[in-house]
Scaffold this motif. Sequence first.
Motif, PDB file in Angstrom:
ATOM      1  N   LEU B  81       0.813  -1.216   0.000  1.00 28.19           N
ATOM      2  CA  LEU B  81       0.000   0.000   0.000  1.00 28.19           C
ATOM      3  C   LEU B  81       0.844   1.262   0.000  1.00 28.19           C
ATOM      4  CD1 LEU B  81      -2.054  -2.162   1.177  1.00 28.19           C
ATOM      5  CD2 LEU B  81      -3.083  -0.275   2.403  1.00 28.19           C
ATOM      6  N   ASP B  85       1.231   2.665   7.140  1.00 30.63           N
ATOM      7  CA  ASP B  85       0.540   2.626   8.432  1.00 30.63           C
ATOM      8  C   ASP B  85      -0.709   1.760   8.352  1.00 30.63           C
ATOM      9  OD1 ASP B  85       2.157   4.099  10.011  1.00 30.63           O
ATOM     10  OD2 ASP B  85       1.208   6.008   9.531  1.00 30.63           O
ATOM     11  N   ASN B  86      -1.310   1.751   7.166  1.00 33.62           N
ATOM     12  CA  ASN B  86      -2.548   0.991   7.012  1.00 33.62           C
ATOM     13  C   ASN B  86      -2.290  -0.443   6.595  1.00 33.62           C
ATOM     14  OD1 ASN B  86      -3.588   3.436   7.515  1.00 33.62           O
ATOM     15  ND2 ASN B  86      -4.335   3.816   5.453  1.00 33.62           N
ATOM     16  N   GLN B  87      -1.038  -0.781   6.397  1.00 37.73           N
ATOM     17  CA  GLN B  87      -0.732  -2.124   5.946  1.00 37.73           C
ATOM     18  C   GLN B  87      -0.463  -3.057   7.114  1.00 37.73           C
ATOM     19  OE1 GLN B  87       1.222  -2.566   2.363  1.00 37.73           O
ATOM     20  NE2 GLN B  87       0.639  -4.693   2.539  1.00 37.73           N
ATOM     21  N   MET B  88       0.093  -2.492   8.174  1.00 36.60           N
ATOM     22  CA  MET B  88       0.529  -3.320   9.293  1.00 36.60           C
ATOM     23  C   MET B  88      -0.523  -3.256  10.390  1.00 36.60           C
ATOM     24  SD  MET B  88       3.508  -3.932   7.963  1.00 36.60           S
ATOM     25  CE  MET B  88       4.606  -4.515   9.229  1.00 36.60           C
ATOM     26  N   PHE B  89      -1.029  -4.411  10.795  1.00 39.64           N
ATOM     27  CA  PHE B  89      -2.073  -4.354  11.820  1.00 39.64           C
ATOM     28  C   PHE B  89      -1.835  -5.321  12.971  1.00 39.64           C
ATOM     29  CE2 PHE B  89      -3.361  -6.652   8.000  1.00 39.64           C
ATOM     30  CZ  PHE B  89      -3.404  -7.933   8.500  1.00 39.64           C
ATOM     31  N   MET B  90      -0.832  -6.192  12.862  1.00 39.22           N
ATOM     32  CA  MET B  90      -0.576  -7.089  13.978  1.00 39.22           C
ATOM     33  C   MET B  90       0.374  -6.377  14.947  1.00 39.22           C
ATOM     34  SD  MET B  90      -2.360  -9.777  13.403  1.00 39.22           S
ATOM     35  CE  MET B  90      -1.684 -11.139  14.357  1.00 39.22           C
ATOM     36  N   PRO B  91       0.487  -6.885  16.179  1.00 41.65           N
ATOM     37  CA  PRO B  91       1.352  -6.195  17.140  1.00 41.65           C
ATOM     38  C   PRO B  91       2.815  -6.081  16.690  1.00 41.65           C
ATOM     39  CG  PRO B  91      -0.087  -7.708  18.285  1.00 41.65           C
ATOM     40  CD  PRO B  91      -0.325  -7.937  16.815  1.00 41.65           C
ATOM     41  N   ASP B  96       3.000  -9.881  11.771  1.00 40.28           N
ATOM     42  CA  ASP B  96       2.429  -9.354  10.545  1.00 40.28           C
ATOM     43  C   ASP B  96       2.898 -10.159   9.336  1.00 40.28           C
ATOM     44  OD1 ASP B  96       0.895  -7.305   9.168  1.00 40.28           O
ATOM     45  OD2 ASP B  96       1.398  -6.070  10.889  1.00 40.28           O
ATOM     46  N   PHE B  99       1.098 -13.485   9.154  1.00 41.97           N
ATOM     47  CA  PHE B  99      -0.354 -13.414   8.949  1.00 41.97           C
ATOM     48  C   PHE B  99      -0.786 -13.964   7.593  1.00 41.97           C
ATOM     49  CE2 PHE B  99      -4.230 -11.239   7.614  1.00 41.97           C
ATOM     50  CZ  PHE B  99      -5.052 -11.355   8.728  1.00 41.97           C
ATOM     51  N   GLY B 100      -0.178 -13.450   6.504  1.00 42.96           N
ATOM     52  CA  GLY B 100      -0.583 -13.864   5.163  1.00 42.96           C
ATOM     53  C   GLY B 100      -0.370 -15.356   4.924  1.00 42.96           C
ATOM     54  N   TYR B 131       7.747  -3.843  17.848  1.00 41.71           N
ATOM     55  CA  TYR B 131       6.316  -3.555  17.792  1.00 41.71           C
ATOM     56  C   TYR B 131       6.036  -2.558  16.677  1.00 41.71           C
ATOM     57  CZ  TYR B 131       5.870  -6.116  22.060  1.00 41.71           C
ATOM     58  OH  TYR B 131       5.880  -7.128  22.979  1.00 41.71           O
ATOM     59  N   HIS B 133       3.969  -0.267  16.365  1.00 39.18           N
ATOM     60  CA  HIS B 133       3.732   1.127  16.726  1.00 39.18           C
ATOM     61  C   HIS B 133       4.999   1.817  17.212  1.00 39.18           C
ATOM     62  CE1 HIS B 133       3.269  -0.992  20.549  1.00 39.18           C
ATOM     63  NE2 HIS B 133       3.627   0.130  21.125  1.00 39.18           N
ATOM     64  N   LYS B 134       6.094   1.080  17.214  1.00 37.32           N
ATOM     65  CA  LYS B 134       7.326   1.682  17.705  1.00 37.32           C
ATOM     66  C   LYS B 134       8.423   1.728  16.648  1.00 37.32           C
ATOM     67  CE  LYS B 134       7.071   0.926  22.658  1.00 37.32           C
ATOM     68  NZ  LYS B 134       7.570   0.097  23.750  1.00 37.32           N
ATOM     69  N   THR B 147       6.221  -8.057   4.515  1.00 38.46           N
ATOM     70  CA  THR B 147       4.997  -8.846   4.738  1.00 38.46           C
ATOM     71  C   THR B 147       4.429  -9.343   3.411  1.00 38.46           C
ATOM     72  OG1 THR B 147       3.544  -6.935   4.630  1.00 38.46           O
ATOM     73  CG2 THR B 147       4.259  -7.593   6.802  1.00 38.46           C
TER      74      THR B 147
END
Lengths: 267, 240
Positions: B81, B85-91, B96, B99-100, B131, B133-134, B147
Amino acid sequence: MNKMEKALNELGHMDELAVQESPVHAMNAGAKLLCTVIYILVVMSFNKYDLSGLIPMLLWPVFMYQMSGIPVRTCFYKLRIVLPLVMAVGLFNPIFDREIMLHIGNIGVSGGVISMLTLMLKGVLCLMASFLLVATTPFDNICAALRRVHFPAMLVTLLLLTYRYVGVMTEELAVMTDAYHLRAPGQKGIHVSAWGSFLGQLLLRSMDRAQELYSSMLLRGYHQHFHYAPIKPFKFSDAVFLILSIAFFAIVKYVNVSELMGMFLVR
Amino acid sequence: MIAFENVSFAYESGEPVIRDMSFRIEDGEAVGLIGANGAGKSTIMKLLLGLVQGEGRILVDETEVNRDNLSTIRHKLGFVLQNSDNQMFMPTVYEDMMFGPLNYMVSREEADKRVDEILDRLDLQHLKHKYNHKISGGEKRMAAIATVLAMEPEAILMDEPTSALDPYNRRIVINTIKELSQTKIITSHDLDMIMDTCSRVILISKGSIVADGKAEDILSDKELLEANHMELPLSLSRNG
Ligand SMILES: Nc1ncnc2c1ncn2[C@@H]1O[C@H](COP(=O)(O)OP(=O)(O)OP(=O)(O)O)[C@@H](O)[C@H]1O
Ligand SMILES: [Mg+2]
């Protein structure tokens, strides 16, 4: 770092708590979920004047926090915003219900005061238990457990997205607050005249982002199954935990523990 | 093979964003999609992935993109994408990346192996257990690319893969793209990167194709580029 970013970091911190290691973290997510639900039901089922009966229920979460290595104060700190709301629920009881129910020394305590305290305690106990579940189980695993017990897939997805949405919204709020203050230096908070457009923007932006996040999940094969979040197997220890917990709830619920202890002390 | 046949599209109650567009991309081709801001590049990718539906036919390996076969199509295509920011959603980055593959029933051991191999290739081992978010914007971009690679798709779509990257990571991404044997569709305003990675370029303007041909021909056409809000790639402007 502004307030929102701090809030965001705290959300992230939840994810970090959830992947630590402890006997509670190692438990089967389903067992924990079931236990939490039963605990909440039992707590809610107490009579509104049965404060003394309810108090022993505090022992379970306190014990569980000990086992999980998560300090109880973390829970109260994280929930400091919700806590007062929960506590406020019973605030008016003392006004409406003034019949004296009990004397401590020669001060009369009205039914309203007792039911207020009971309600507050119920709220706090439920929050403590729910927080413990979320803090010791990655959210995707909770969803996996819900699916395992055939909770409707749509609802589970909704729950998962809500959880992610809160994060996205906080992030957008942080960005927008910063952008606002950079162009309105020296202002405290956001001026009333901008609230409407600010809120509208916030909703639109976070909805767009949530939409993209969901797309990104779909593009990587999310199909409302949680193969990617395997639940820890249900072990013998989980069964023991479940039985002991439920036995404890039953004792507290049907045996008046406070009275019993009082009797021991009197003797 | 990826094909657009007379595709048109407009967002709700808006002007058409894609106008009667047709093109065909063969297996293994590397195609750069270029054009001014708002030309419709990201929209083309969304159409291809079935995230939005337009008129006309879109084919991926002879399968038409429509509601019924979205999961087949999406399994074949990996999408980076524009906004990581909108691509990663796991902790964490690791979760991440897993996931796929796990969703597509790749075994955990196999997925683990893939993750490590890709992290090595992108020089990202240090991010593995970070993480989401970090990590910084650029790190997140690299992680997002990782990913998508972990899914081992048949074709890779990248929307602005090098924006936000420092020169070192930009170079790694370019080299990685060059090594991939899959079909690649890359949008970017970084024409030097397109020059480096793509043999064919499609130039879009206001939802229509204005040029489609060899990368070196289109990217050296100063007038054409400038008419479309772009400049010659640095590597060409210096020489010529
Ligand atoms: N969700 C949306 N709703 C309505 N209009 C949109 C939406 N997304 C994009 N557009 C419009 O569609 C047009 C094409 O957008 P698109 O994102 O495809 O452009 P792009 O070529 O990727 O541009 P950029 O180089 O800036 O990324 C733009 O004019 C944009 O305003
Ligand atoms: Mg775009």
